[in-house]
Design an enzyme around this catalytic site. Structure first.
Site, PDB file in Angstrom:
ATOM      1  CE1 TYR A  59      -4.156  -1.770   0.326  1.00 29.65           C
ATOM      2  CE2 TYR A  59      -2.853  -3.206   1.736  1.00 29.65           C
ATOM      3  CZ  TYR A  59      -3.988  -2.970   0.990  1.00 29.65           C
ATOM      4  OH  TYR A  59      -4.962  -3.932   0.911  1.00 29.65           O
ATOM      5  CD  GLU A  60       0.228   6.680  -2.894  1.00 27.13           C
ATOM      6  OE1 GLU A  60      -0.921   6.982  -2.511  1.00 27.13           O
ATOM      7  OE2 GLU A  60       0.725   7.132  -3.937  1.00 27.13           O
ATOM      8  CB  SER A  61      -0.277   3.886   3.942  1.00 30.14           C
ATOM      9  OG  SER A  61      -0.627   2.512   3.841  1.00 30.14           O
ATOM     10  CG  LEU A  93       6.069   2.634  -0.049  1.00 30.24           C
ATOM     11  CD1 LEU A  93       5.743   1.157   0.046  1.00 30.24           C
ATOM     12  CD2 LEU A  93       4.849   3.491   0.177  1.00 30.24           C
ATOM     13  N   GLY A 139       1.422   9.523  -5.534  1.00 36.17           N
ATOM     14  CA  GLY A 139       2.559   8.708  -5.961  1.00 36.17           C
ATOM     15  C   GLY A 139       2.419   8.191  -7.384  1.00 36.17           C
TER      16      GLY A 139
END
Lengths: 262, 315, 262, 315
Positions: A59-61, A93, A139
């Site tokens: 996940y982008e988090s 990330l 993103g």
């Protein structure tokens, strides 16, 4: 839609269900997926139960290997964190996982897409004084530049969204990057899944082409709904409708509370 | 909601080294004083690997041993010493006399190495750093280069800065306290540059003190420094960091660090040590046994538990 | 040494004690110190008890705010980690703390130092085939480039160590950096503390000058022990010998087991 | 061995904002969906700051509120939306119509912002990243520039890469679960870019759910993401991240996110909301009380404790 066999779905299939099922099939044999919440999550979870048992969502988090107790409402939902296998910092990330080249498929959305899979998520109109200010890249630019391929799921298939010319190119595909002398890692958008069918391209130098339509949809309907002169594959297939097994998994296992299957 | 069943990546040290460390390859061993992957270095020696390029910030005892065993032809490092305890005898002989064989050496500073890992992990063509201006190192290391910033400097004039190139080892080996079967790896205490070194590599071996249940890892996801998707092999090897230490598991063997300066000073004594302790043991378990329980009791540590934090649960 | 007053130390003061005490005084009003284990640690701990109550040591291993149960034997000693306030990753330590400019004083050692405070920790002889291969920079290059000032503690004061010309410049001071057009953050070496006395410089453009000698040491002795034509300050002071209070703190509170006060 | 007694840096929110947030200054508020420093934004509104440049990756509700209150003249961001719940009404009006006043906007991508923080924190003149090639963003943001790598690219030809400049806010404000009196700050769950944003800034305010004893922090030093030396003020402000969440303390108020799209769509309604909930409350404690205990019970979370790890103790 057809209801003539027992393995295909009744015509109560919703648009969310259709898109999730079709997207899930495209994830066969993929391992790491960078996905937002909503249809991409549903598609990935369904793929895990069907065509891609080893698939993992990043996940982008920053969450890897989530084991949520409830279906998450955002990419940062607390239920994604509790019980996850890893939570990464933003530099790890975006730097190591995404730019480092560890993502097989990134899911992106857009207000506009063009024939090369370039995306606009910034503005409708001029950037300086837009008629609509959209959220921007997030993103997205990084997902496009660094994933091996990108899937786009678009509910609306119309000439404004499938545009001859983008109002603004927020997120360029590899053809635009290469024209500037910059070589991205991946192929850019390889699948666009809509309510009318599936567009596809293999990579650099190729336009998106119509490869399949949903039952009952004609090639001409899709071309009319597309803002550019959409080319079709030599043989345009028909997307097999969701099977009862796929729908049952989606409805009973993936999203039993129908959070996204509205 | 369904969750992924993860692959079991556990292998024996023998199998992992055989699978991922190849003659002529570039091997990164990381762990800054803490969690030095010594047992992996010993297995590389046992398997007789040759012509390796070793990448390691602090080239210490395990590197001296690998050089002495004839495994290493090139070293990329920012500190070539036996900690504060003295010298690395074999490394010094190779560089000072070229005997019994020369050793190519690429010299960096610590942050230069860190930036090489960062660039490697992030697939960057280079990483800038505010080091090396005025140093003689660029005259002996042509990979230290300069870039002109496209933004004006503080005085309004163009600004130059040194950069280092990425390092992308064929394999990175790290030692950690624990992991699950699929390679979600948790490290506490000094965490060094291990995560970046893993991400920079084509393949990664994680050697651990113990495998723990998924539930242990998942009770504290922030503790996972290396996620499973970056790991190719998990090797269980208790006490595999000796003579360095594993925070909360066993203490550093300072006496051995001091002894190594003497052992390594005499080539014959060094080779005897290797013959007895590395080539003369089948694996690290035998090395551990040979040291004996009384020895290990001397490195035992007591308990200082972290207080739990609440990740919360939806009600 | 003098034993004529009750506040000065008996002549059993060791060289380690002398250097630690003198270095500690130079830390007055400093806040963050980047230090290795040994004399710098002793000096910093003593400074904390005397002239710099808010001083904090940041260790090259990443430890901030250590509260060790035993005197540490290395910068990575397990006793530094247990009970510390923070342990940082290497990128955070070297990137944010050190290069970010958060260190007031860095301690460095060297095999050779020249009049500008440039340091050699790489080789004696030619780099390609040295007579002695030394450990190299470690983080020394970064400590010099990014600390506001650097203190050097050298036990041996002789012409080979205090060299007219370095065999190799591992760690350049700001004058050499500026000559290459690169502007470092700090002043470079501002204090060199030896068994003979104290050399000092304020920053760019200044050579190290002799500012003080230990009781009984002459300026000529120091000049003879220095490999370059050492200049002396207008007035060369005498370093006040360690007081009984300083020695008591050092021996009873800082290093009661005499790990470093050998 | 002696240890340092640390300074007590606790201040009220009012005092911290008064001391460190100045008209015309650059203020960074970070927290990626998790731990959004909303209460600090509200206090900036109460104190009537003007002409601020706000730096924040995800410009969300608190930024829309600060813009609507007239505090902000410039925004640096990579996502200007109300999460997945809809739009930021005031921000859109400012940009789409310039009414009631224009808003200067510097548009980045997430990793572009991350690299700006990394460069700022590390005092680098620029940070490279593999984004922006072929994008229209460089045509509207002249700070997106290119550098030629001094190393040959994969094809042996010179390689170009985009870079971003450092960002160095006058003050960075983050919200965290807990800190000690001197500012050693522990965060778990999503940790985002908070540490780098703090290091990039001249001054840093850490707002926490609670102050804990030194012993709690020191039982787990790896959990400290921001060490005391980087912190200028510690503000205790329970529930200060609402409507976002604090892992293990309270859950996200998803209903408010959805409501904000409607509130902010109507300028009058938005101003009424500010008048009632921000300007009409003396401080965050009053805002919390006004929401009521029943409301907070709805966001309460259960217990999911991390299992302790052993840091070890010398015997």
């Amino acid at each position: 839609m057809t209801t003539t066999t027992t393995t295909t779905a009744p015509d109560t299939t919703t648009s969310s269900e259709l898109l999730s099922v079709v997207a899930s099939r495209e994830l066969a044999a993929r391992r790491t997926v960078f996905a937002g919440i909503g249809l991409p999550t549903l598609a990935t979870e369904l793929a895990h139960l069907t065509v891609a048992p080893e698939i993992e969502v990043v996940y982008e988090s920053g969450v890897c290997g989530a084991h949520p107790s409830h279906l998450p409402e955002t990419i940062a939902d607390a239920v994604l964190i509790t019980g996850a296998e890893a939570v990464l910092s933003m530099p790890a990330l975006f730097g190591c996982v995404l730019q480092g080249g560890h993502i097989d498929v990134g899911f992106l959305g857009a207000a506009q897409i063009d024939r090369w899979g370039n995306l606009n998520t910034s503005v409708i109109g001029d950037w300086d004084s837009p008629s609509v200010r959209l959220p921007g890249s997030g993103g997205g630019i990084e997902v496009m530049a660094n994933s091996r391929e990108v899937f786009v799921v678009m509910r609306r298939h119309n000439p404004r969204s499938f545009a001859e010319t983008l109002d603004f190119c927020t997120t360029p595909g590899p053809d635009r990057a290469l024209a500037e002398g910059i070589r991205p890692l991946g192929a850019g958008v390889t699948r666009v899944i809509t309510e009318l069918g599936i567009l596809a391209r293999a990579g650099v130098g190729e336009e998106l082409r119509l490869v399949a339509v949903h039952p009952g949809v004609t090639v001409e309907q899709v071309r009319a709904a597309t803002g550019w002169d959409l080319k079709a594959a030599g043989t345009v297939g028909t997307v097999p409708p969701p099977t009862e097994a796929e729908l049952r998994l989606l409805r009973e296992d993936v999203d039993p509370d129908r959070v996204y299957l509205r | 909601m369904a969750t992924t069943e993860r692959k079991d990546k556990t292998m024996s040290m023998k199998a992992a080294v055989a699978a991922f460390v190849h003659d002529g390859g570039t091997v990164c061993l990381e762990g800054f004083t803490h969690l030095v992957p010594t047992a992996a270095g010993h297995e590389i020696i046992r398997q007789g690997r040759r012509d390796l390029t070793v990448v390691r910030m602090t080239a210490d005892i395990v590197v001296d041993q690998m050089i002495a065993a004839g495994c290493v032809s090139r070293l990329v490092s920012s500190f070539v010493g036996n900690s504060s305890a003295g010298s690395l005898g074999e490394l010094r002989r190779r560089i000072e006399t070229g005997e019994p064989a020369p050793l190519a050496f690429e010299e960096y500073s610590h942050y230069g190495m860190i930036c090489r890992y960062l660039a490697g992990a992030q697939r960057l063509p280079f990483h800038p750093l505010r080091s090396y201006g005025g140093s003689d190192l660029p005259s002996v290391n042509s990979d230290l280069r300069k870039v002109t910033s496209p933004y004006p400097g503080p005085d309004g004039e163009p600004e130059q800065i040194y950069v280092v190139p990425p390092v992308n080892p064929d394999v990175t080996i790290i030692h950690a306290q624990r992991a699950d079967l699929s390679g979600n790896t948790q490290i506490w205490g000094l965490t060094g540059i291990q995560a970046e070194a893993v991400y920079a590599a084509d393949k990664a071996i994680v050697v651990v003190e113990e495998i723990v249940d998924d539930e242990v890892i998942r009770s504290d996801p922030n503790r996972t420094l290396v996620p499973a998707h970056a790991v190719d092999a998990v090797v269980v090897c208790p006490r595999g960091a000796h003579p360095s230490f594993a925070q909360g598991y066993y203490d550093r063997d300072n006496a051995f660090y001091r002894a190594w300066s003497h052992i390594s000073k005499d080539p014959r004594r060094l080779q005897e040590w290797l013959a007895e302790w590395v080539l003369g043991t089948a694996d690290h378990a035998e090395y551990v046994d040979k040291l004996g329980e009384q020895f290990w009791a001397g490195l035992a540590v007591g308990e200082a538990l972290s207080r739990p934090v609440n990740y919360g649960r939806r009600l």
